[in-house]
Design an enzyme around this catalytic site. Sequence first.
Site, PDB file in Angstrom:
ATOM      1  N   LYS A  13       0.823  -1.222   0.000  1.00 44.74           N
ATOM      2  CA  LYS A  13       0.000   0.000   0.000  1.00 44.74           C
ATOM      3  C   LYS A  13       0.848   1.259   0.000  1.00 44.74           C
ATOM      4  O   LYS A  13       0.621   2.172  -0.765  1.00 44.74           O
ATOM      5  CB  LYS A  13      -0.867   0.061   1.262  1.00 44.74           C
ATOM      6  CG  LYS A  13      -2.176  -0.623   1.177  1.00 44.74           C
ATOM      7  CD  LYS A  13      -3.041  -0.305   2.389  1.00 44.74           C
ATOM      8  CE  LYS A  13      -2.378  -0.288   3.708  1.00 44.74           C
ATOM      9  NZ  LYS A  13      -2.072  -1.287   4.570  1.00 44.74           N
ATOM     10  N   ARG A  88      -9.957   1.230   8.653  1.00 43.98           N
ATOM     11  CA  ARG A  88      -9.420  -0.054   9.093  1.00 43.98           C
ATOM     12  C   ARG A  88     -10.494  -0.894   9.785  1.00 43.98           C
ATOM     13  O   ARG A  88     -10.244  -2.051  10.096  1.00 43.98           O
ATOM     14  CB  ARG A  88      -8.322   0.179  10.139  1.00 43.98           C
ATOM     15  CG  ARG A  88      -6.956   0.523   9.597  1.00 43.98           C
ATOM     16  CD  ARG A  88      -6.061  -0.669   9.502  1.00 43.98           C
ATOM     17  NE  ARG A  88      -4.753  -0.547  10.121  1.00 43.98           N
ATOM     18  CZ  ARG A  88      -3.743   0.200   9.713  1.00 43.98           C
ATOM     19  NH1 ARG A  88      -3.894   1.038   8.720  1.00 43.98           N
ATOM     20  NH2 ARG A  88      -2.588   0.150  10.321  1.00 43.98           N
ATOM     21  N   ARG A 127      13.027  -8.078   5.467  1.00 41.38           N
ATOM     22  CA  ARG A 127      13.427  -6.682   5.216  1.00 41.38           C
ATOM     23  C   ARG A 127      14.557  -6.252   6.158  1.00 41.38           C
ATOM     24  O   ARG A 127      14.546  -6.554   7.342  1.00 41.38           O
ATOM     25  CB  ARG A 127      12.210  -5.772   5.420  1.00 41.38           C
ATOM     26  CG  ARG A 127      12.529  -4.296   5.259  1.00 41.38           C
ATOM     27  CD  ARG A 127      11.297  -3.504   4.946  1.00 41.38           C
ATOM     28  NE  ARG A 127      10.386  -3.427   6.086  1.00 41.38           N
ATOM     29  CZ  ARG A 127       9.188  -2.829   6.014  1.00 41.38           C
ATOM     30  NH1 ARG A 127       8.761  -2.310   4.885  1.00 41.38           N
ATOM     31  NH2 ARG A 127       8.412  -2.799   7.084  1.00 41.38           N
ATOM     32  N   ARG A 160      13.881  -3.941  11.655  1.00 42.73           N
ATOM     33  CA  ARG A 160      12.958  -3.173  12.509  1.00 42.73           C
ATOM     34  C   ARG A 160      12.259  -4.121  13.481  1.00 42.73           C
ATOM     35  O   ARG A 160      11.919  -5.240  13.125  1.00 42.73           O
ATOM     36  CB  ARG A 160      11.880  -2.520  11.644  1.00 42.73           C
ATOM     37  CG  ARG A 160      12.253  -1.173  11.109  1.00 42.73           C
ATOM     38  CD  ARG A 160      11.253  -0.671  10.093  1.00 42.73           C
ATOM     39  NE  ARG A 160       9.846  -0.925  10.444  1.00 42.73           N
ATOM     40  CZ  ARG A 160       8.812  -0.511   9.704  1.00 42.73           C
ATOM     41  NH1 ARG A 160       9.020   0.174   8.604  1.00 42.73           N
ATOM     42  NH2 ARG A 160       7.580  -0.780  10.067  1.00 42.73           N
ATOM     43  N   ARG A 171       0.553  -8.687  13.469  1.00 40.97           N
ATOM     44  CA  ARG A 171      -0.041  -7.602  12.677  1.00 40.97           C
ATOM     45  C   ARG A 171      -0.999  -8.169  11.633  1.00 40.97           C
ATOM     46  O   ARG A 171      -2.049  -7.593  11.365  1.00 40.97           O
ATOM     47  CB  ARG A 171       1.061  -6.791  11.982  1.00 40.97           C
ATOM     48  CG  ARG A 171       1.804  -5.843  12.935  1.00 40.97           C
ATOM     49  CD  ARG A 171       3.162  -5.413  12.399  1.00 40.97           C
ATOM     50  NE  ARG A 171       3.081  -4.605  11.196  1.00 40.97           N
ATOM     51  CZ  ARG A 171       4.110  -4.376  10.378  1.00 40.97           C
ATOM     52  NH1 ARG A 171       5.289  -4.894  10.647  1.00 40.97           N
ATOM     53  NH2 ARG A 171       3.966  -3.622   9.317  1.00 40.97           N
TER      54      ARG A 171
HETATM   55  P1  ADP Z   1       1.150  -1.142   9.597  1.00 32.47           P
HETATM   56  O1  ADP Z   1       2.563  -1.099  10.044  1.00 32.47           O
HETATM   57  O2  ADP Z   1       0.299  -2.145  10.323  1.00 32.47           O
HETATM   58  O3  ADP Z   1       0.954  -1.146   8.109  1.00 32.47           O
HETATM   59  P2  ADP Z   1       0.527   1.743   9.786  1.00 32.47           P
HETATM   60  O4  ADP Z   1       1.877   2.278   9.549  1.00 32.47           O
HETATM   61  O5  ADP Z   1      -0.523   1.988   8.750  1.00 32.47           O
HETATM   62  O6  ADP Z   1       0.534   0.208  10.144  1.00 32.47           O
HETATM   63  O7  ADP Z   1      -0.021   2.256  11.190  1.00 32.47           O
HETATM   64  C1  ADP Z   1       0.727   2.113  12.363  1.00 32.47           C
HETATM   65  C2  ADP Z   1      -0.185   2.072  13.573  1.00 32.47           C
HETATM   66  O8  ADP Z   1      -1.012   3.239  13.616  1.00 32.47           O
HETATM   67  C3  ADP Z   1      -1.182   0.902  13.569  1.00 32.47           C
HETATM   68  O9  ADP Z   1      -0.618  -0.270  14.088  1.00 32.47           O
HETATM   69  C4  ADP Z   1      -2.284   1.450  14.457  1.00 32.47           C
HETATM   70  O10 ADP Z   1      -1.945   1.380  15.821  1.00 32.47           O
HETATM   71  C5  ADP Z   1      -2.321   2.909  14.076  1.00 32.47           C
HETATM   72  N1  ADP Z   1      -3.291   3.155  12.983  1.00 32.47           N
HETATM   73  C6  ADP Z   1      -3.026   3.575  11.723  1.00 32.47           C
HETATM   74  N2  ADP Z   1      -4.167   3.716  10.994  1.00 32.47           N
HETATM   75  C7  ADP Z   1      -5.176   3.367  11.823  1.00 32.47           C
HETATM   76  C8  ADP Z   1      -6.595   3.287  11.680  1.00 32.47           C
HETATM   77  N3  ADP Z   1      -7.213   3.610  10.517  1.00 32.47           N
HETATM   78  N4  ADP Z   1      -7.319   2.884  12.757  1.00 32.47           N
HETATM   79  C9  ADP Z   1      -6.734   2.566  13.921  1.00 32.47           C
HETATM   80  N5  ADP Z   1      -5.408   2.609  14.120  1.00 32.47           N
HETATM   81  C10 ADP Z   1      -4.620   3.009  13.097  1.00 32.47           C
END
Ligand code: ADP
Length: 216
Positions: A13, A88, A127, A160, A171
């Site tokens: 994404k 989400r 990664r 990481r 996750r």
């Molecule tokens: P990932 O590493 O799971 O792809 P992101 O970088 O998109 O996650 O987001 C990191 C964190 O921010 C998520 O684990 C969550 O805690 C929070 N977060 C991001 N977007 C949302 C959302 N739409 N609803 C709830 N929490 C979110």
Amino acid sequence: MRIILLGSPGAGKGTLAAEIDKKYPVAHISTGDIFRENVKNNTPLGKKAQAYMESGKLVPDEIVIEMMANRLREPDCEKGFVLDGFPRTVPQAEALEKILEEMGLSLDRVVFLDVDEETVVKRLSGRRVCRSCGAIYNMEFKPSSRGDICEKCGGELYQRDDDREDVVRHRLKVFYEQTSPVVCYYEGKHIFSRISSERHGHSLIEEFEMAVGAKE
Ligand code: ADP
Ligand code: ZN
């Protein structure tokens, strides 16, 4: 263009959103980036979100929804937007519909990046990131010719914390539990497209353009 990108962690994404951002005049809105920025700057929003993020949980809906209601009203969104990481949950999807309705707007496309779980685990757990310059490698798909050392700058490569295999699996579990219903929510609608993230022949941006019918 007003678009939502859906997909599990590691589906690509963020990579796709960055390419869309380069090519089309849209606001790229990543809720993860917004939260990380707020945590870094220790804002009231960051303080609310931090504990959830650190334990791999979703930030509660009302916090996310309020933040997005404000973000979508900022002037740069008038040229269109790509949402990356939102909605989400189903309540977030419903709230988004209401916010857009109030603004007199509608979505053009919901694009779901489909990828299987084992591919994601390999991509993310393989990664490695350079400590000095941030270059990204993959043990399996794109190793450094110098092993644990960055080809570009000689820096040390590291993994990481949230790319450790057990954390990646957690996750993914959160994604399947909380975000699969969002995919179902949009699946029956005519604006829904599924593209394969394990692309054969086409680049991700080409797959995306075919899905949204965009041609320059
Ligand atoms: P990932 O590493 O799971 O792809 P992101 O970088 O998109 O996650 O987001 C990191 C964190 O921010 C998520 O684990 C969550 O805690 C929070 N977060 C991001 N977007 C949302 C959302 N739409 N609803 C709830 N929490 C979110
Ligand atoms: Zn480097």
